[in-house]
Design an enzyme around this catalytic site. Structure first.
Site, PDB file in Angstrom:
ATOM      1  CG  HIS A 209      -0.307   0.128   2.523  1.00 17.48           C
ATOM      2  ND1 HIS A 209       0.271  -0.945   3.171  1.00 17.48           N
ATOM      3  CD2 HIS A 209      -0.119   1.204   3.332  1.00 17.48           C
ATOM      4  CE1 HIS A 209       0.776  -0.543   4.321  1.00 17.48           C
ATOM      5  NE2 HIS A 209       0.556   0.764   4.453  1.00 17.48           N
ATOM      6  CG  ASP A 210       2.291   3.405   3.039  1.00 17.25           C
ATOM      7  OD1 ASP A 210       1.391   4.051   2.466  1.00 17.25           O
ATOM      8  OD2 ASP A 210       2.406   3.351   4.283  1.00 17.25           O
ATOM      9  CE  LYS A 213       3.518   6.698   3.481  1.00 18.58           C
ATOM     10  NZ  LYS A 213       3.385   6.336   4.909  1.00 18.58           N
ATOM     11  CG  HIS A 238       1.709   7.807  -0.415  1.00 17.58           C
ATOM     12  ND1 HIS A 238       1.103   8.694   0.446  1.00 17.58           N
ATOM     13  CD2 HIS A 238       1.206   6.575  -0.088  1.00 17.58           C
ATOM     14  CE1 HIS A 238       0.301   8.037   1.253  1.00 17.58           C
ATOM     15  NE2 HIS A 238       0.333   6.744   0.952  1.00 17.58           N
ATOM     16  CG  HIS A 262      -3.743   3.153   0.544  1.00 17.16           C
ATOM     17  ND1 HIS A 262      -2.991   3.544  -0.543  1.00 17.16           N
ATOM     18  CD2 HIS A 262      -3.060   3.576   1.649  1.00 17.16           C
ATOM     19  CE1 HIS A 262      -1.899   4.163  -0.125  1.00 17.16           C
ATOM     20  NE2 HIS A 262      -1.920   4.200   1.202  1.00 17.16           N
ATOM     21  CG  HIS A 263      -4.322   7.471   2.214  1.00 14.04           C
ATOM     22  ND1 HIS A 263      -4.354   7.433   3.592  1.00 14.04           N
ATOM     23  CD2 HIS A 263      -3.055   7.113   1.852  1.00 14.04           C
ATOM     24  CE1 HIS A 263      -3.158   7.063   4.040  1.00 14.04           C
ATOM     25  NE2 HIS A 263      -2.355   6.871   3.005  1.00 14.04           N
ATOM     26  CG  ASP A 291      -3.312   2.030   7.476  1.00 10.79           C
ATOM     27  OD1 ASP A 291      -2.209   1.508   7.735  1.00 10.79           O
ATOM     28  OD2 ASP A 291      -3.449   3.235   7.204  1.00 10.79           O
TER      29      ASP A 291
END
Length: 348
Positions: A209-210, A213, A238, A262-263, A291
């Site tokens: 998911h990240d 970044k 990101h 996802h955000h 999360d």
């Protein structure tokens, strides 16, 4: 190897005549005066072809044929019949006899018939063995391919996990945040009836998911204080960066969609697209809950891990705004012990 022939006839003269002629052609011959003797020899010798009279005292050649084909369907059988037994001869063909000859017979024709029958049988056996060998080779190669695909899949997973661990380490995560949310997502996904490749895709989306970044500078990512508006604008890129990285990889297209959203928030106030409700992929609606669980129950540079009860309160408070209410309700039904099992640790 010399082929073996069993001659079954109640007339000794015919047995001897056939055996003498076939022996001259290089065949090994065994003689039986009746069906019982024939089966006794068949139990001891590897017979390639049986020549049998139809009409014999006791059990007939038809009975021999019927029982013989049950034992060995590949054995060649030549029936001998009188001119008045043509209907019986045709019955024998239906029962599996390869051919028949009529009395009185021409010995030369018998030899030619035997030779042709054995050639046909050998060809059939070779074809069958080739087919078996081919099937075995296909199975063997299929297994090799399956193992190669498994190894490749494992290599992909190990590479992705190593990359994620490196990213977690970059942000000074305690343990592996990404692996924990992957485990949480798999638990929730299973409870929602997701399985097979779809569950794998959900797990990969959570794990990666990240990944975006990687494109955020350390000055922003590792800043100890609050981010200003420009820094937040950069940080919020990101999901787009992660999507751009993974969406071109065929087996990561679905995880890329989870990463992109996802955000997002259930009420439409999230980023980057402001999706609302079921516009948000199911995997992302699952992820935002797990999360939150991991973020709140893990130590941060600016605070200690919060108690599990605080997570429950947070989920209840933001159900319908940040969280999908149906998934939030399912989340709240999961016993604390199952979350701890997935996390590999106890919560406060």
């Amino acid at each position: 190897m010399r082929e073996q022939i069993l001659i079954v006839d109640d007339e000794e003269m015919i047995r001897e005549l056939l055996a003498s002629a076939l022996f001259q052609e290089g065949y090994i011959c065994h003689l039986a005066a009746n069906v019982d003797e024939a089966f006794s020899i068949l139990g001891q010798k590897d017979i390639d072809l049986v020549i049998s009279d139809i009409m014999m005292p006791g059990r007939s050649g038809v009975e021999l044929l019927r029982d013989l084909k049950k034992v060995d369907s590949e054995i060649a059988v030549l029936m001998i019949t009188g001119l008045s037994d043509m209907n019986t001869a045709m019955e024998c063909i239906h029962l599996g006899a390869d051919d028949y000859i009529s009395k009185p017979f021409n010995i030369t024709r018998v030899i030619l018939t035997v030779r042709n029958m054995l050639d046909k049988r050998n060809l059939s056996i070779e074809k069958k063995n080739y087919q078996i060998g081919l099937e075995f080779k296909v199975l063997e190669q299929t297994e090799q391919l399956r193992q190669t695909m498994h190894d490749l899949h494992l290599a992909y997973d190990n590479t992705l996990t190593a990359l994620v661990k490196a990213l977690d380490a970059r942000e000074k995560e305690v343990g592996s945040h990404s692996e924990r949310v992957m485990n949480y997502s798999k638990l929730m996904g299973s409870m929602l009836g997701i399985s097979g490749i779809e569950l794998e895709q959900l797990a990969k989306g959570a794990l990666l998911h990240d990944i975006g970044k990687i494109g955020i500078s350390d000055n922003i990512l590792l800043k100890p204080g609050k981010l200003d508006e420009d820094e937040w604008r950069e940080m919020r890129r990101h999901p787009l960066i992660g999507y751009a990285i993974l969406s071109e990889i065929d087996f990561l297209k679905t995880p890329a969609e989870i990463i992109l959203s996802h955000h997002e928030r259930f009420d439409g106030s999230g980023y980057p697209k402001g999706l609302k409700g079921e516009q948000i992929p199911l995997g992302s609606r699952i992820f935002v809950l797990v999360d939150t669980l991991d973020a709140m129950t893990s130590d941060r540079p600016y605070r200690q891990a919060l108690p599990f009860d605080a997570v429950i309160s947070e989920v209840r408070k933001f159900s319908g705004s940040q969280f999908d209410p149906a998934i939030a309700e399912l989340f709240l039904s999961v016993p604390r012990s199952r979350w701890e099992e997935c996390a590999g640790k106890k919560f406060d």
